[in-house]
Design a protein around this motif. Structure first.
Motif, PDB file in Angstrom:
ATOM      1  N   ILE A  20      44.580  15.138  59.995  1.00 55.51           N
ATOM      2  CA  ILE A  20      45.243  14.001  60.733  1.00 55.51           C
ATOM      3  C   ILE A  20      46.154  13.284  59.864  1.00 55.51           C
ATOM      4  CG2 ILE A  20      45.033  11.781  62.019  1.00 55.51           C
ATOM      5  CD1 ILE A  20      42.185  12.892  62.683  1.00 55.51           C
ATOM      6  N   PRO A  21      47.466  13.614  59.583  1.00 55.72           N
ATOM      7  CA  PRO A  21      48.219  13.011  58.773  1.00 55.72           C
ATOM      8  C   PRO A  21      48.533  11.740  58.776  1.00 55.72           C
ATOM      9  CG  PRO A  21      49.639  14.216  60.372  1.00 55.72           C
ATOM     10  CD  PRO A  21      48.143  14.317  60.718  1.00 55.72           C
ATOM     11  N   THR A  22      49.039  11.254  57.626  1.00 55.62           N
ATOM     12  CA  THR A  22      49.450   9.596  57.496  1.00 55.62           C
ATOM     13  C   THR A  22      50.488   9.427  58.532  1.00 55.62           C
ATOM     14  OG1 THR A  22      49.263   9.580  55.100  1.00 55.62           O
ATOM     15  CG2 THR A  22      50.670   8.064  55.926  1.00 55.62           C
ATOM     16  N   ALA A  23      50.313   8.115  59.329  1.00 59.71           N
ATOM     17  CA  ALA A  23      51.208   7.643  60.143  1.00 59.71           C
ATOM     18  C   ALA A  23      52.517   7.695  59.672  1.00 59.71           C
ATOM     19  CB  ALA A  23      50.762   6.230  60.787  1.00 59.71           C
ATOM     20  N   ARG A  24      53.418   7.828  60.579  1.00 56.29           N
ATOM     21  CA  ARG A  24      54.909   7.700  60.299  1.00 56.29           C
ATOM     22  C   ARG A  24      55.647   7.323  61.547  1.00 56.29           C
ATOM     23  NH1 ARG A  24      54.550  13.419  59.730  1.00 56.29           N
ATOM     24  NH2 ARG A  24      52.888  12.831  58.275  1.00 56.29           N
ATOM     25  N   CYS A  25      56.802   6.667  61.148  1.00 50.25           N
ATOM     26  CA  CYS A  25      57.963   6.485  62.480  1.00 50.25           C
ATOM     27  C   CYS A  25      58.956   7.104  61.921  1.00 50.25           C
ATOM     28  CB  CYS A  25      57.913   5.035  62.537  1.00 50.25           C
ATOM     29  SG  CYS A  25      58.954   4.543  63.743  1.00 50.25           S
ATOM     30  N   LEU A  26      59.480   8.112  62.875  1.00 49.75           N
ATOM     31  CA  LEU A  26      60.676   8.998  62.584  1.00 49.75           C
ATOM     32  C   LEU A  26      61.476   8.006  63.041  1.00 49.75           C
ATOM     33  CD1 LEU A  26      59.166  12.323  63.130  1.00 49.75           C
ATOM     34  CD2 LEU A  26      59.056  11.084  60.907  1.00 49.75           C
ATOM     35  N   ILE A  27      62.691   7.750  62.443  1.00 49.40           N
ATOM     36  CA  ILE A  27      63.892   6.854  62.914  1.00 49.40           C
ATOM     37  C   ILE A  27      65.222   7.484  62.769  1.00 49.40           C
ATOM     38  CG2 ILE A  27      65.024   4.456  62.785  1.00 49.40           C
ATOM     39  CD1 ILE A  27      62.479   3.477  61.552  1.00 49.40           C
ATOM     40  N   LEU A  28      65.828   7.646  63.776  1.00 46.85           N
ATOM     41  CA  LEU A  28      67.024   8.458  63.826  1.00 46.85           C
ATOM     42  C   LEU A  28      68.238   7.279  64.085  1.00 46.85           C
ATOM     43  CD1 LEU A  28      65.683  11.521  65.930  1.00 46.85           C
ATOM     44  CD2 LEU A  28      66.638  11.672  63.666  1.00 46.85           C
ATOM     45  N   VAL A  29      69.224   7.168  63.179  1.00 44.75           N
ATOM     46  CA  VAL A  29      70.214   6.259  63.607  1.00 44.75           C
ATOM     47  C   VAL A  29      71.413   6.909  63.695  1.00 44.75           C
ATOM     48  CG1 VAL A  29      71.138   4.236  62.319  1.00 44.75           C
ATOM     49  CG2 VAL A  29      69.066   4.698  61.478  1.00 44.75           C
ATOM     50  N   THR A  30      72.039   6.763  64.851  1.00 43.29           N
ATOM     51  CA  THR A  30      73.280   7.101  65.338  1.00 43.29           C
ATOM     52  C   THR A  30      74.567   6.572  64.763  1.00 43.29           C
ATOM     53  OG1 THR A  30      72.984   6.044  67.274  1.00 43.29           O
ATOM     54  CG2 THR A  30      72.550   8.437  67.385  1.00 43.29           C
ATOM     55  N   PRO A  31      75.692   6.967  64.725  1.00 45.84           N
ATOM     56  CA  PRO A  31      76.847   6.258  63.941  1.00 45.84           C
ATOM     57  C   PRO A  31      77.218   5.019  64.554  1.00 45.84           C
ATOM     58  CG  PRO A  31      77.447   8.579  64.393  1.00 45.84           C
ATOM     59  CD  PRO A  31      76.151   8.365  64.981  1.00 45.84           C
ATOM     60  N   ASP A  32      76.633   4.802  65.814  1.00 34.01           N
ATOM     61  CA  ASP A  32      76.913   3.260  66.550  1.00 34.01           C
ATOM     62  C   ASP A  32      75.816   2.297  66.171  1.00 34.01           C
ATOM     63  OD1 ASP A  32      74.734   4.466  68.070  1.00 34.01           O
ATOM     64  OD2 ASP A  32      75.801   4.277  69.960  1.00 34.01           O
ATOM     65  N   ALA A  33      75.051   2.738  65.207  1.00 34.85           N
ATOM     66  CA  ALA A  33      73.871   1.895  64.497  1.00 34.85           C
ATOM     67  C   ALA A  33      72.602   1.838  65.480  1.00 34.85           C
ATOM     68  CB  ALA A  33      74.239   0.485  64.118  1.00 34.85           C
ATOM     69  N   GLN A  34      72.765   2.393  66.549  1.00 37.65           N
ATOM     70  CA  GLN A  34      71.534   2.404  67.526  1.00 37.65           C
ATOM     71  C   GLN A  34      70.225   3.319  66.739  1.00 37.65           C
ATOM     72  OE1 GLN A  34      70.505   1.630  70.598  1.00 37.65           O
ATOM     73  NE2 GLN A  34      72.528   0.238  70.437  1.00 37.65           N
ATOM     74  N   ARG A  35      69.130   2.763  66.815  1.00 37.57           N
ATOM     75  CA  ARG A  35      67.984   3.282  66.293  1.00 37.57           C
ATOM     76  C   ARG A  35      66.842   4.036  67.145  1.00 37.57           C
ATOM     77  NH1 ARG A  35      64.878  -0.266  62.154  1.00 37.57           N
ATOM     78  NH2 ARG A  35      65.176   1.255  60.567  1.00 37.57           N
ATOM     79  N   THR A  36      66.845   5.213  67.081  1.00 35.41           N
ATOM     80  CA  THR A  36      65.821   5.723  68.045  1.00 35.41           C
ATOM     81  C   THR A  36      64.420   6.014  67.221  1.00 35.41           C
ATOM     82  OG1 THR A  36      67.612   6.838  69.190  1.00 35.41           O
ATOM     83  CG2 THR A  36      65.395   7.626  69.453  1.00 35.41           C
ATOM     84  N   MET A  37      63.381   5.660  67.686  1.00 33.68           N
ATOM     85  CA  MET A  37      62.094   5.648  66.750  1.00 33.68           C
ATOM     86  C   MET A  37      61.018   6.313  67.552  1.00 33.68           C
ATOM     87  SD  MET A  37      61.939   1.669  65.563  1.00 33.68           S
ATOM     88  CE  MET A  37      62.043   0.797  67.247  1.00 33.68           C
ATOM     89  N   ASN A  38      60.313   7.214  66.735  1.00 30.18           N
ATOM     90  CA  ASN A  38      59.259   8.078  67.279  1.00 30.18           C
ATOM     91  C   ASN A  38      57.992   7.966  66.219  1.00 30.18           C
ATOM     92  OD1 ASN A  38      61.286   9.826  69.087  1.00 30.18           O
ATOM     93  ND2 ASN A  38      62.406   9.387  67.299  1.00 30.18           N
TER      94      ASN A  38
END
Length: 337
Positions: free
Chosen positions: A118-136
């Protein structure tokens, strides 16, 4: 129930219990989001397999330790307060990153890392050129903090125990936090609690109201929506009055309208601090709590506590990431000249 008088002086200012999460930020484009069926600008909880696959597919990334309570401690440490953190990581790469980052701030972190898959918690955040953040977000090992991992002496040594509402959701950490509250109050220490999110309140309102009714919370942090949800009132002032009658200190942030605090029945209001450009609101509430608590620990007025909370929040929303980049000590000193 009220806390007993402390029998020994506190050796730490604040010990917090919270999610131990590493934020992993990478630049992306809309095609990548579509390829992985991600909703642009949204946040979703993901499982271990998706976390590993998405992490492997992401481009060059920047890893920044996060987690609500840990962010608050980062602000407190930057303001010169002595702190300790209790949270669960795995003995893996991101667990080492989190441990390094929190200790580099001068925060005591001794919770043993767990072994296993069970790995360490992480929030994978993808930032598009329009500064929108998509969080997983994958909560991973942080959900499995057992009561036996608590350092009760560490908890008893701190003037304030600070608890993160997000971590009340999983069963094991909830039991651990109940034990921590008992230890802190038995030593005559204060307990601060942040409500974290409406979904947490919806699931655990009865528990939170019970803690409040039994006098186990000394300082309650919320935002406008959370306090209304907790009190089950549509009107903010009615909600605040309902809950403030039961806690010594109630603090509620109201976005661009600033924040209020009700201390022993007296209401105080403070404006939001000016920001040249709002870049990322992640961590605003966490850093507000840091500023407020730091001023409270220093014995400053409630008005000063609201002002320092607002200044710390303004700093963190002026850049990417939920940890302060400017020297909060300098900001504090200018504020209180």
């Amino acid at each position: 129930m009220t806390a007993s008088v402390p029998t020994t002086p506190a050796t730490l200012d604040v010990v917090a219990i919270g999610n131990a999460i590493v934020d992993v930020l990478a630049r992306s484009d809309d095609a990548f989001l579509a390829e992985h069926a991600l909703t642009k600008g949204g946040m979703q909880l993901i499982d271990a397999d998706m976390a590993e696959n998405l992490y492997a597919d992401m481009g060059q990334a920047k890893e920044i330790s996060g987690g609500s309570a840990a962010n608050t401690l980062a602000g407190l440490a930057a303001l010169g307060k002595s702190c300790g953190f209790i949270g669960q990581v795995n003995d893996d790469q991101l667990g080492a990153v989190f441990a390094h980052d929190v200790r580099a701030l001068g925060i005591r972190f001794d919770t043993p890392a767990v072994q296993g898959d069970i790995p360490t918690a992480r929030c994978l955040i993808l930032v598009t050129p329009d500064a929108q953040r998509t969080m997983n977000t994958f909560l991973g090992a942080s959900q499995f903090l057992p009561e036996q991992a608590l350092d009760l002496d560490l908890i008893r040594s701190a003037g304030i125990l600070y608890l993160e509402g997000y971590l009340w959701d999983p069963t094991q950490p909830r039991a651990a936090m109940r034990a921590a509250i008992d230890a802190a109050r038995g030593a005559g220490r204060k307990v601060a609690f942040t409500l974290s999110d409406n979904f947490v309140i919806d699931r655990h309102r009865a528990d939170f109201i019970d803690l409040i009714d039994r006098g186990q919370i000394d300082i309650l942090f919320s935002n406008e929506g959370e306090i209304c949800s907790l009190a089950q009132q549509d009107d903010f002032d009615t909600a605040v009055a309902t809950i403030a009658a039961k806690v010594p200190v109630l603090v509620s942030t109201c976005g661009e309208r600033g924040a209020i605090a009700i201390v022993d029945g007296v209401r105080y209001e403070g404006p939001a601090a000016p920001v040249a450009q709002i870049v990322d609101t992640t961590g605003a509430g966490d850093l507000f709590a840091a500023g407020f608590l730091a001023a409270h620990i220093d014995g400053r007025s409630v008005q000063d506590a609201l002002s320092l909370g607002a200044a710390a929040a303004a700093e963190v929303i002026s850049h990417w990431g939920a940890r302060p980049e400017e020297d909060l000590g300098i900001i504090r000193d200018k504020l209180f000249l």
